[in-house]
Design a protein around this motif. Structure first.
Motif, PDB file in Angstrom:
ATOM      1  N   LEU A   1       0.819  -1.160   0.041  1.00 56.20           N
ATOM      2  CA  LEU A   1      -0.016  -0.192  -0.034  1.00 56.20           C
ATOM      3  C   LEU A   1       0.744   1.409  -0.047  1.00 56.20           C
ATOM      4  CD1 LEU A   1      -2.643   1.410   0.483  1.00 56.20           C
ATOM      5  CD2 LEU A   1      -2.202   1.157   2.979  1.00 56.20           C
TER       6      LEU A   1
ATOM      7  N   TYR B   1       1.229   4.146   1.509  1.00 58.18           N
ATOM      8  CA  TYR B   1       0.791   4.857   2.585  1.00 58.18           C
ATOM      9  C   TYR B   1       1.219   6.193   2.812  1.00 58.18           C
ATOM     10  CZ  TYR B   1      -0.730   5.576   7.469  1.00 58.18           C
ATOM     11  OH  TYR B   1      -1.319   6.178   8.718  1.00 58.18           O
TER      12      TYR B   1
ATOM     13  N   ALA C   1      -3.641   1.083   8.869  1.00 60.31           N
ATOM     14  CA  ALA C   1      -2.958   0.099   8.179  1.00 60.31           C
ATOM     15  C   ALA C   1      -1.996  -0.813   8.946  1.00 60.31           C
ATOM     16  CB  ALA C   1      -1.825   0.752   6.988  1.00 60.31           C
TER      17      ALA C   1
ATOM     18  N   TRP D   1       0.393  -5.339   1.178  1.00 56.03           N
ATOM     19  CA  TRP D   1      -0.968  -5.491   0.566  1.00 56.03           C
ATOM     20  C   TRP D   1      -1.695  -6.536   1.358  1.00 56.03           C
ATOM     21  CZ3 TRP D   1      -2.793  -1.467  -1.878  1.00 56.03           C
ATOM     22  CH2 TRP D   1      -4.222  -1.533  -2.628  1.00 56.03           C
TER      23      TRP D   1
ATOM     24  N   ASN E   1      -5.045  -3.212   4.442  1.00 56.56           N
ATOM     25  CA  ASN E   1      -4.412  -2.274   3.910  1.00 56.56           C
ATOM     26  C   ASN E   1      -5.341  -1.819   2.368  1.00 56.56           C
ATOM     27  OD1 ASN E   1      -2.616  -2.023   5.911  1.00 56.56           O
ATOM     28  ND2 ASN E   1      -0.897  -2.807   4.775  1.00 56.56           N
ATOM     29  N   GLU E   2      -5.915  -2.881   1.748  1.00 58.12           N
ATOM     30  CA  GLU E   2      -6.705  -2.738   0.714  1.00 58.12           C
ATOM     31  C   GLU E   2      -8.006  -1.904   1.200  1.00 58.12           C
ATOM     32  OE1 GLU E   2      -8.047  -6.427  -1.071  1.00 58.12           O
ATOM     33  OE2 GLU E   2      -8.972  -5.345  -2.789  1.00 58.12           O
TER      34      GLU E   2
ATOM     35  N   GLY F   1      -6.529   1.601   1.702  1.00 54.88           N
ATOM     36  CA  GLY F   1      -6.282   2.009   0.174  1.00 54.88           C
ATOM     37  C   GLY F   1      -7.363   2.940  -0.558  1.00 54.88           C
TER      38      GLY F   1
ATOM     39  N   ARG G   1      -6.730   6.487  -2.042  1.00 54.76           N
ATOM     40  CA  ARG G   1      -6.827   6.683  -3.281  1.00 54.76           C
ATOM     41  C   ARG G   1      -7.514   8.033  -3.529  1.00 54.76           C
ATOM     42  NH1 ARG G   1      -8.016   1.645  -4.268  1.00 54.76           N
ATOM     43  NH2 ARG G   1      -9.886   1.973  -4.365  1.00 54.76           N
TER      44      ARG G   1
ATOM     45  N   LEU H   1      -1.802   2.375  -4.922  1.00 52.37           N
ATOM     46  CA  LEU H   1      -3.194   3.007  -4.838  1.00 52.37           C
ATOM     47  C   LEU H   1      -4.210   2.412  -5.298  1.00 52.37           C
ATOM     48  CD1 LEU H   1      -1.611   6.576  -5.765  1.00 52.37           C
ATOM     49  CD2 LEU H   1      -2.529   6.025  -3.537  1.00 52.37           C
TER      50      LEU H   1
END
Ligand code: FE2
Length: 435
Positions: free
Chosen positions: A199, A201, A271, A382, A386-387, A390, A394, A432
């Motif tokens: 990710l 971050y 995260a 990932w 974290n997704e 994310g 983004r 991202l």
């Protein structure tokens, strides 16, 4: 025929379940009392008391502390140092890898070229000056790194070209992969994260000027607070600490760490980070208010079990509460504090990393020699957690906003020269979740 006598060490009952709270409980003292009673019962069901289990942990940690103190006396650096060139070439010596596992922290020498890092530092100054950041600065958006005076040391700036180029660089991806592989990403029959994808971050920068005086930051850790004991996910992650099988606790096992709720708060990091870290944009001597850690990853076992000892009030977790960082101190953790060790001198372009559960602090400094400039860039592989975060990242990137983990200051929304979508490379797009 008589029944066999029960051995005093045999489990007398199946392990008792633990109560859990997926959101911070309203009545925290009552929840803490209930939880402590359940933890003591569960540990006792293993055939040992909490005191006996804690003594095992204490011996393990004492051996590490003694070794750190001995290394210091021998004049050796406590922090492992690895050359970026060895990471790139796959030639990191076995002894250095072993020390990294043992100490849980690392300086990567020459992660970036010195000229590159100094150039990024100048670019950051140009970026904030062109956008009149200092004229518009409204003061600290949180009290985490509170500063007094017109110019901040922590700049709430996330989307400069300099930061983004560092985050999506091949050199950062390579170090991230190396660091992520220090963990077990696959265990207990599941894959918990992808060590080869990270990710992106976004975090802030720090620029502490020459002559600065700073009180530093007291010892603390950042992975969570009461949720570390109270949510079902973390109870699974720390299962060996909570069921009396403490010898099997592995601070590098990611099982159950990468999904599930955490208690919200202004100091939280949404995260999962294998390592927290920063990249130096100036030279910093070891005695100029720099980062320290308790370089013992397994100290988490000590921190998590310490509140169960009888000298801690029954509704207290050694001062850990919601919406504050997890404190470590001489009152409850004097053994750990003996091992607090600072980074060696670092140069612009070096990077500094520490296991996400590790106690860290920033030493005070008076009349600082030279600048103390860093870009905070952690390793956040990932995974489900974290997704999910994310998606916020983004959106913040596309609009130039402050990311969700930070105060909603949004200085960069109207800054025309912030890093743009078309400037992303493959690593940046993947980081991202932009295809
Ligand atoms: Fe921290």
């Amino acid at each position: 025929m008589s029944s066999p006598a029960l051995s005093p060490t045999a489990p007398l009952s199946p392990l008792s379940p633990l109560p859990h709270w997926e959101q911070a409980p309203d009545d925290r003292p009552a929840a803490i009392r209930q939880l402590k009673a359940a933890l003591r019962t569960r540990i006792a069901a293993s055939g040992r008391t909490v005191d006996e289990v804690f003594a095992v942990v204490e011996r393990r940690i004492r051996a590490e502390v003694d070794e750190i103190i001995a290394a210091r006396r021998r004049g050796e650096a406590v922090w492992p140092v690895i050359d970026y060139a060895d990471i790139e070439a796959g030639t990191v010596p076995a002894a250095a890898l072993a020390l990294l596992q043992r100490r849980g922290c690392l300086v990567v020498r020459g992660h970036f070229d010195r000229a590159q890092a100094l150039g990024w530092d100048r670019d950051l100054v140009g970026y904030v000056e062109r956008n009149r950041f200092f004229e518009n600065y409204r003061g600290p958006g949180d009290d985490f790194f509170g500063t007094v005076g017109a110019k901040p040391e922590i700049y709430p700036v996330y989307w400069s070209p300099a930061q983004m180029r560092a985050r999506q660089s091949e050199r950062m991806a390579r170090v991230h992969g190396f660091l992520n592989r220090q963990w077990k990403s696959a265990s207990a029959g599941a894959q918990w994260f992808d060590p080869d994808r990270n990710l992106l971050y976004p975090d802030r920068i720090r620029r502490r000027p020459e002559g600065a005086n700073s009180d530093g930051l007291g010892p603390h850790l950042d992975p969570g607070n009461l949720d570390l004991w109270m949510t079902e996910g973390y109870q699974r992650a720390f299962r060996h600490l909570f069921d009396g099988t403490v010898e099997q606790y592995d601070p590098w096992d990611a099982a159950h760490r990468t999904a599930g709720p955490m208690y919200a708060g202004t100091t939280m990091c949404s995260a999962f980070r294998t390592f927290q870290g920063w990249t130096a944009l100036s030279d910093m001597d070891h005695d100029q208010g720099v980062l320290h850690t308790v370089p013992i990853p397994a100290a988490m076992a000590y921190l998590m079990l310490r509140p169960l000892l009888p000298d801690v009030p029954d509704d207290d977790m050694c001062g850990v509460t919601v919406n504050r960082v997890f404190p470590a101190n001489d009152r409850w953790h004097p053994l750990l504090m003996e091992a607090l060790s600072g980074i060696p001198d670092v140069g612009a372009g070096d990077s500094v990393w520490w296991h996400c559960d590790m106690i860290h602090s920033v030493a005070p400094v008076a009349d600082q020699r030279g600048w103390g400039n860093v870009m905070y860039i952690p390793a956040a592989p990932w995974c489900a957690r974290n997704e999910e975060y994310g998606a916020c990242v983004r959106e913040a990137f596309l609009t130039g906003s402050s990311p969700g983990d930070f105060p909603a200051e949004h200085y960069e929304r109207a800054w025309p020269d912030r890093f743009q979508r078309e400037d992303l490379n493959e690593t940046g797009r993947r980081g991202l979740g932009l295809g």
